[in-house]
Motif scaffolding. Structure first.
Motif, PDB file in Angstrom:
ATOM      1  N   LYS A 170      47.772  39.577  51.748  1.00 27.84           N
ATOM      2  CA  LYS A 170      48.373  38.517  52.570  1.00 27.84           C
ATOM      3  C   LYS A 170      49.070  39.129  53.788  1.00 27.84           C
ATOM      4  O   LYS A 170      48.870  38.690  54.925  1.00 27.84           O
ATOM      5  N   ARG A 171      49.890  40.151  53.552  1.00 26.18           N
ATOM      6  CA  ARG A 171      50.620  40.791  54.643  1.00 26.18           C
ATOM      7  C   ARG A 171      49.647  41.393  55.660  1.00 26.18           C
ATOM      8  O   ARG A 171      49.835  41.315  56.860  1.00 26.18           O
ATOM      9  N   PHE A 172      48.583  41.978  55.121  1.00 25.39           N
ATOM     10  CA  PHE A 172      47.593  42.625  55.983  1.00 25.39           C
ATOM     11  C   PHE A 172      46.826  41.611  56.826  1.00 25.39           C
ATOM     12  O   PHE A 172      46.697  41.749  58.040  1.00 25.39           O
ATOM     13  N   ARG A 173      46.342  40.577  56.185  1.00 28.73           N
ATOM     14  CA  ARG A 173      45.564  39.577  56.922  1.00 28.73           C
ATOM     15  C   ARG A 173      46.418  38.855  57.955  1.00 28.73           C
ATOM     16  O   ARG A 173      45.954  38.546  59.049  1.00 28.73           O
ATOM     17  N   ASP A 174      47.686  38.599  57.601  1.00 29.82           N
ATOM     18  CA  ASP A 174      48.589  37.943  58.561  1.00 29.82           C
ATOM     19  C   ASP A 174      48.871  38.824  59.776  1.00 29.82           C
ATOM     20  O   ASP A 174      49.283  38.332  60.819  1.00 29.82           O
ATOM     21  N   SER A 175      48.679  40.127  59.622  1.00 28.54           N
ATOM     22  CA  SER A 175      48.961  41.029  60.734  1.00 28.54           C
ATOM     23  C   SER A 175      47.789  41.086  61.717  1.00 28.54           C
ATOM     24  O   SER A 175      47.808  41.835  62.692  1.00 28.54           O
ATOM     25  N   GLY A 176      46.745  40.304  61.443  1.00 28.13           N
ATOM     26  CA  GLY A 176      45.646  40.200  62.395  1.00 28.13           C
ATOM     27  C   GLY A 176      44.564  41.254  62.231  1.00 28.13           C
ATOM     28  O   GLY A 176      43.686  41.383  63.079  1.00 28.13           O
ATOM     29  N   ASN A 177      44.630  41.998  61.133  1.00 26.48           N
ATOM     30  CA  ASN A 177      43.621  43.045  60.919  1.00 26.48           C
ATOM     31  C   ASN A 177      42.486  42.568  60.021  1.00 26.48           C
ATOM     32  O   ASN A 177      42.628  41.613  59.266  1.00 26.48           O
ATOM     33  N   LEU A 178      41.389  43.271  60.104  1.00 24.72           N
ATOM     34  CA  LEU A 178      40.159  42.876  59.406  1.00 24.72           C
ATOM     35  C   LEU A 178      40.081  43.459  57.993  1.00 24.72           C
ATOM     36  O   LEU A 178      40.240  44.662  57.803  1.00 24.72           O
ATOM     37  N   VAL A 197      39.975  41.507  38.866  1.00 24.42           N
ATOM     38  CA  VAL A 197      39.652  42.031  40.197  1.00 24.42           C
ATOM     39  C   VAL A 197      38.911  40.974  41.004  1.00 24.42           C
ATOM     40  O   VAL A 197      39.184  40.758  42.181  1.00 24.42           O
ATOM     41  N   SER A 198      37.992  40.282  40.347  1.00 20.37           N
ATOM     42  CA  SER A 198      37.273  39.215  41.035  1.00 20.37           C
ATOM     43  C   SER A 198      38.232  38.082  41.405  1.00 20.37           C
ATOM     44  O   SER A 198      38.064  37.431  42.441  1.00 20.37           O
ATOM     45  N   ALA A 199      39.272  37.863  40.587  1.00 17.44           N
ATOM     46  CA  ALA A 199      40.230  36.783  40.871  1.00 17.44           C
ATOM     47  C   ALA A 199      41.422  37.266  41.686  1.00 17.44           C
ATOM     48  O   ALA A 199      42.475  36.638  41.678  1.00 17.44           O
ATOM     49  N   SER A 200      41.277  38.407  42.354  1.00 18.09           N
ATOM     50  CA  SER A 200      42.330  38.798  43.297  1.00 18.09           C
ATOM     51  C   SER A 200      41.681  39.397  44.545  1.00 18.09           C
ATOM     52  O   SER A 200      40.901  38.720  45.218  1.00 18.09           O
ATOM     53  N   PHE A 201      41.942  40.672  44.850  1.00 15.83           N
ATOM     54  CA  PHE A 201      41.556  41.198  46.174  1.00 15.83           C
ATOM     55  C   PHE A 201      40.061  41.119  46.483  1.00 15.83           C
ATOM     56  O   PHE A 201      39.681  40.985  47.645  1.00 15.83           O
ATOM     57  N   ALA A 202      39.200  41.161  45.467  1.00 12.40           N
ATOM     58  CA  ALA A 202      37.762  41.144  45.737  1.00 12.40           C
ATOM     59  C   ALA A 202      37.325  39.873  46.462  1.00 12.40           C
ATOM     60  O   ALA A 202      36.372  39.892  47.241  1.00 12.40           O
ATOM     61  N   SER A 203      38.008  38.753  46.192  1.00 10.62           N
ATOM     62  CA  SER A 203      37.560  37.452  46.701  1.00 10.62           C
ATOM     63  C   SER A 203      38.297  36.979  47.946  1.00 10.62           C
ATOM     64  O   SER A 203      38.068  35.865  48.397  1.00 10.62           O
ATOM     65  N   ILE A 204      39.218  37.787  48.475  1.00 12.01           N
ATOM     66  CA  ILE A 204      40.028  37.281  49.591  1.00 12.01           C
ATOM     67  C   ILE A 204      39.955  38.158  50.836  1.00 12.01           C
ATOM     68  O   ILE A 204      40.906  38.240  51.612  1.00 12.01           O
ATOM     69  N   GLY A 205      38.812  38.824  51.043  1.00 11.27           N
ATOM     70  CA  GLY A 205      38.617  39.503  52.315  1.00 11.27           C
ATOM     71  C   GLY A 205      38.354  38.475  53.405  1.00 11.27           C
ATOM     72  O   GLY A 205      38.086  37.301  53.119  1.00 11.27           O
ATOM     73  N   ASP A 206      38.434  38.917  54.670  1.00 11.40           N
ATOM     74  CA  ASP A 206      37.967  38.031  55.738  1.00 11.40           C
ATOM     75  C   ASP A 206      36.478  37.789  55.538  1.00 11.40           C
ATOM     76  O   ASP A 206      35.954  36.717  55.811  1.00 11.40           O
ATOM     77  N   TYR A 207      35.790  38.830  55.075  1.00  6.80           N
ATOM     78  CA  TYR A 207      34.390  38.713  54.671  1.00  6.80           C
ATOM     79  C   TYR A 207      34.260  39.240  53.244  1.00  6.80           C
ATOM     80  O   TYR A 207      34.833  40.267  52.904  1.00  6.80           O
ATOM     81  N   ASN A 208      33.505  38.516  52.447  1.00  2.30           N
ATOM     82  CA  ASN A 208      33.219  38.976  51.086  1.00  2.30           C
ATOM     83  C   ASN A 208      31.717  39.185  50.948  1.00  2.30           C
ATOM     84  O   ASN A 208      30.941  38.243  51.075  1.00  2.30           O
ATOM     85  N   PHE A 209      31.320  40.428  50.720  1.00  2.00           N
ATOM     86  CA  PHE A 209      29.908  40.762  50.577  1.00  2.00           C
ATOM     87  C   PHE A 209      29.620  41.211  49.143  1.00  2.00           C
ATOM     88  O   PHE A 209      30.527  41.400  48.348  1.00  2.00           O
ATOM     89  N   ALA A 210      28.325  41.399  48.864  1.00  2.17           N
ATOM     90  CA  ALA A 210      27.963  41.923  47.554  1.00  2.17           C
ATOM     91  C   ALA A 210      26.670  42.716  47.656  1.00  2.17           C
ATOM     92  O   ALA A 210      25.860  42.488  48.554  1.00  2.17           O
ATOM     93  N   GLU A 211      26.516  43.653  46.715  1.00  2.00           N
ATOM     94  CA  GLU A 211      25.237  44.350  46.598  1.00  2.00           C
ATOM     95  C   GLU A 211      24.267  43.487  45.790  1.00  2.00           C
ATOM     96  O   GLU A 211      24.696  42.723  44.922  1.00  2.00           O
ATOM     97  N   PRO A 212      22.960  43.636  46.048  1.00  2.00           N
ATOM     98  CA  PRO A 212      21.972  42.835  45.316  1.00  2.00           C
ATOM     99  C   PRO A 212      22.126  42.998  43.803  1.00  2.00           C
ATOM    100  O   PRO A 212      22.373  44.089  43.315  1.00  2.00           O
ATOM    101  N   GLY A 213      22.022  41.885  43.112  1.00  2.00           N
ATOM    102  CA  GLY A 213      22.000  41.919  41.655  1.00  2.00           C
ATOM    103  C   GLY A 213      23.342  42.155  40.990  1.00  2.00           C
ATOM    104  O   GLY A 213      23.441  42.111  39.755  1.00  2.00           O
ATOM    105  N   ALA A 214      24.395  42.407  41.762  1.00  2.00           N
ATOM    106  CA  ALA A 214      25.695  42.699  41.162  1.00  2.00           C
ATOM    107  C   ALA A 214      26.179  41.518  40.332  1.00  2.00           C
ATOM    108  O   ALA A 214      26.024  40.367  40.726  1.00  2.00           O
ATOM    109  N   LEU A 215      26.767  41.803  39.178  1.00  3.39           N
ATOM    110  CA  LEU A 215      27.384  40.767  38.352  1.00  3.39           C
ATOM    111  C   LEU A 215      28.768  40.465  38.915  1.00  3.39           C
ATOM    112  O   LEU A 215      29.595  41.361  39.035  1.00  3.39           O
TER     113      LEU A 215
END
Ligand SMILES: [Zn+2]
Lengths: 318, 284
Positions: B188-196, B209-227
């Motif tokens: 939250k602090r990081f994103r509010d500071s205008g950084n990517l 992990v999926s229910a915290s930082f993994a899902s709240i990037g400015d962009y959320n990507f994944a590798e093929p087939g990842a669970l």
């Protein structure tokens, strides 16, 4: 009558016996006063022994007791003019979480809590208090509103966990919880969280990031259910009691670990024995919390919360 | 070799990932694909970044191999290399398990953090390694990630995280759960500071992990087939009493349900990240 838990049977049996003797004396010439007095003394000691030394597993049983008071039981007793608001504006309404506004000692507040049902019918309607993403999104909508209108937020935590279902996954259970954590981190109004029953993992935390986090004496807060942990660690869900002890999921243990602020006492035998009294115990702690937090500026509210969570953890350097 | 010497020695190579990566390659000339069972020369699959040449299956990568595959040569500097788990609950057998995984992986925890250059862009970075306690989130991971994000904020550089986690570190009880909150504060602090912030979910990214930082990037990507998902498949099947489709909770499933921005093949990862980083740098 409340279902009896195995560990409190001796107390209940003794109480029955005293009742019988008293009934007997009323219709008879024989004086049993001394005998009754002895038994009553024994009862007091027995209660002290059992309720005063609850094992973690006993507290799990208390936290799961079917008659354990729910969010709305406390809302009714602690607040005035509660008005419930519904829906996440995205997908639907999730009755596993209740949310609305009310007065707390003449001050408007926002209330959010997991809500279990009192019977099977209500439990089905409320999905046993296990929210879908829309529940968390509804909660967030109301938290943002609280921030806009400068109302403190009070949350009641009482869930086995976020619902592990197909639709919940499809609609982004992870993202819904993650977003709540992130947004709660930045809210400029005071947040006080109270664990009243079971605090089940991410589903509890999703409305549980607060300036102050309190727990009822016999509530539990755990990263995974004792059964789940036992199944993974020892390949045996039957080892749940052992897991409950090892994982430190009780209020006194978590207070020692520095994860929660206050342990709120319960009436003898558990919250369900006297809901009014329990509400009064919560009232004392809640009032104190809100009074303390009222003194802080909105920047300090955010900063205090960050400093609190920043410190949580135990690690070392090699 | 005593454990202390083992780690003491490794520290020297903190900024030379390729040296570390070499240690991670197990013995044996041949390797079988976990998915299609084709047998290959080990060298062949290493060269293809552990992507099966036959079926395209993305095998889990070690943290240092990942770093080597992404960063411009010799640019990566590790942070907090010595930070590791304690045993706050005195949980039985926990210390032994950590010790074993430290020896097995050469890591002190299931995440490596630091800074480096990707296609000419300086970034702060965290990469999780599922070979260490299945990437389960304990206090040391929470602390390392929080520090890395805070450092990125102070330096005003993008933060990229590659996630891989089976969920909670049960042996740390509620302290494990609280790392979800702690890291989310940092985000939250990081994103509010205008950084990517960019999150790349790799196999598997589940639970806390999926229910915290993994899902709240400015962009959320994944590798093929990842669970990728919150609850485990077995628990969901038990709860709803039906069989789930094979592709349930895959990266492609998440893409279809609007939960991620893009699925990126490992072979395209460096170029794609470089392109996105540059586009954000140029606009500022
Ligand atoms: Zn293959």
């Amino acid at each position: 009558m409340a279902p009896i838990m195995e560990f409190e049977k001796p107390i209940v049996n003794l109480k029955e016996k005293i009742k019988e003797l008293k009934a007997f004396t009323e219709n008879s010439e024989i004086d049993l006063k001394d005998e009754i007095k002895t038994l009553e003394e024994r009862l007091a000691k027995l209660e002290e022994d059992i309720y005063g030394n609850l094992k973690p597993w006993n507290r799990v049983q208390m936290a799961r007791h079917p008659d354990r008071p729910t969010t709305l039981d406390y809302v009714e007793r602690l607040f005035e003019d509660f008005i419930e608001f519904h829906g996440d504006r995205l997908f639907g309404e999730d009755e596993a979480i209740v949310s609305g506004i009310a007065y707390y000692k003449n001050q408007p507040v926002t209330i959010i809590g997991h809500q279990r049902g009192k019977d099977t019918k209500e439990n089905i309607k409320r999905n046993f208090g296990m929210p879908h993403p829309e529940g968390y999104r509804k909660a967030l909508r109301h938290m943002k509103q609280a921030e806009k209108f400068n109302r403190p937020i009070i949350t009641f935590i009482d869930t086995k966990g976020a619902y592990p279902g197909k639709a919940a996954e499809e609609r982004g259970q992870s993202e819904a919880i993650a977003k709540n954590l992130m947004e709660m981190a930045g809210l400029t109004v005071p947040i006080v969280c109270i664990v009243i029953g079971e605090g089940g993992s991410g589903g509890a935390l999703g409305i549980g990031v607060g300036n102050h986090v309190h727990m009822l004496e016999n509530s539990t807060y755990s990263v995974i259910s004792p059964e789940g942990a036992a199944a993974i660690l020892w390949k045996d869900a039957g080892e749940a009691q052992r897991a409950a002890e090892s994982m430190r999921i009780t209020a006194p243990d978590l207070k020692k670990l520095g994860v929660i602020d206050e342990v709120i006492p319960e009436p003898k035998g558990g919250a369900h024995r006297d809901i009014d009294k329990q509400a009064a115990f919560i009232d004392q702690v809640l009032e104190k919390s809100l009074k303390e937090l009222k003194e802080l500026s909105s920047e300090d509210i955010v900063e205090e919360r960050w400093q609190k969570y920043k410190k949580i953890g135990s690690f070392q350097t090699v | 070799m005593p454990l202390k010497d083992f780690f003491g020695k490794r520290k020297k190579y903190a900024s030379i990932p390729s040296e570390k990566a070499k240690v991670d390659v197990p013995e044996g000339l041949m390797q079988k694909c976990d998915n299609c069972k084709q047998i290959y020369y080990r060298k062949e699959i290493v060269k293809s970044l552990y992507v099966c040449p036959n079926c395209g299956y993305h095998h889990p990568m070690t943290a240092w191999t990942r770093i080597e595959s992404l960063f411009d040569e010799g640019t990566f500097q590790e942070w907090d290399a010595g930070l590791t788990s304690a045993n706050p609950l005195n949980f039985p057998d926990y210390e032994e398990k950590i010790k074993k995984d430290r020896q097995k992986t050469g890591l002190n925890e299931a995440v490596v953090t630091g800074t480096g250059v990707i296609e000419n862009n300086q970034v702060a970075f965290a990469v999780m390694d599922s070979h260490f306690r299945m990437g389960s989130m304990g206090s040391a991971i929470g602390e390392k990630i929080t520090r890395a994000i805070e450092e990125a904020r102070k330096e005003s550089i993008p933060f990229i995280i590659f996630t891989a986690s089976g969920g909670a570190r049960m042996q740390e009880g509620l302290l494990s759960l609280m790392q979800m909150a702690k890291t989310s504060f940092a985000v939250k602090r990081f994103r509010d500071s205008g950084n990517l912030m960019i999150s790349v979910m790799t196999h598997p990214t589940t639970g806390g992990v999926s229910a915290s930082f993994a899902s709240i990037g400015d962009y959320n990507f994944a590798e093929p087939g990842a669970l990728i998902g919150f609850a485990g498949r077995r628990i969901i099947e038990q709860t709803i009493r039906e069989k789930l489709p094979n592709d349930f909770q895959t990266a492609e499933f998440q893409l279809e349900h609007g939960q991620i921005d893009k699925v990126i093949h490992r072979h395209d990862m460096k170029k794609m990240l470089g392109k996105i980083l540059s586009m954000h740098a140029d606009g500022r």
